[in-house]
Design an enzyme around this catalytic site. Sequence first.
Site, PDB file in Angstrom:
ATOM      1  N   ASP A 135       0.855  -1.187   0.000  1.00  0.00           N
ATOM      2  CA  ASP A 135       0.000   0.000   0.000  1.00  0.00           C
ATOM      3  C   ASP A 135       0.889   1.234   0.000  1.00  0.00           C
ATOM      4  O   ASP A 135       1.990   1.218   0.559  1.00  0.00           O
ATOM      5  CB  ASP A 135      -0.915   0.008   1.226  1.00  0.00           C
ATOM      6  CG  ASP A 135      -1.998  -1.058   1.148  1.00  0.00           C
ATOM      7  OD1 ASP A 135      -2.463  -1.359   0.032  1.00  0.00           O
ATOM      8  OD2 ASP A 135      -2.378  -1.592   2.198  1.00  0.00           O
ATOM      9  N   ASP A 151      -6.973  -1.033  -4.808  1.00  0.00           N
ATOM     10  CA  ASP A 151      -8.047  -0.688  -3.875  1.00  0.00           C
ATOM     11  C   ASP A 151      -8.962   0.390  -4.440  1.00  0.00           C
ATOM     12  O   ASP A 151     -10.179   0.377  -4.222  1.00  0.00           O
ATOM     13  CB  ASP A 151      -7.474  -0.212  -2.540  1.00  0.00           C
ATOM     14  CG  ASP A 151      -6.661  -1.279  -1.818  1.00  0.00           C
ATOM     15  OD1 ASP A 151      -6.888  -2.483  -2.080  1.00  0.00           O
ATOM     16  OD2 ASP A 151      -5.807  -0.906  -1.006  1.00  0.00           O
TER      17      ASP A 151
END
Length: 184
Positions: A135, A151
């Site tokens: 991330d 995402d």
Amino acid sequence: MMPICVAFLNFRHRWYLRKPVLYSLLVLFAAAIVALDQWTKRLILAADAAGKLPSKSILGIFHLTHTENTGGAWSLFEGQMWLFVAVMVLFVAVLVLLVWKKVVTRPSELTCLAAILGGGIGNMIDRLVTGSVTDMICFDFVEFPIFNVADIFITVGCGALILCAMFSDKKKGAAEVGEDDAAL
């Protein structure tokens, strides 16, 4: 003769809505999402390893960082890779079944599902290769989990799919009411 603007807006005559072409474009769309997701993750990993990860906020909205997540959003189900694999396999099976049985046929809904699929595959690649998801995008103005490109597509795809369902149900309901009125 039909005005050009009306013919242009008539979706039934658009070449890219023919089923084989549409499905091919949707597969390419999902593959492009996977490629973009993996590319951005590799860029972040390389920048972090070289110590060149930018620390400045971008437009005061977000900054780039690097974190590894073995769970889902907010680190839910951390370390439960089997669960994420099972959900992904189930999602793909249901998606194939819905398309095969022609339950989902609208191009807008299929595009939403392709975005969700592309994002899911992007994150699944990370889980299977490294055991965690990379991330990198962190909001500056609100407390929110750090996320990645996959995402974004999963979230936007889900939100758009909900909107498609809401508006298609309204149209379907209005058509059914119109049919009931005609029967009277």
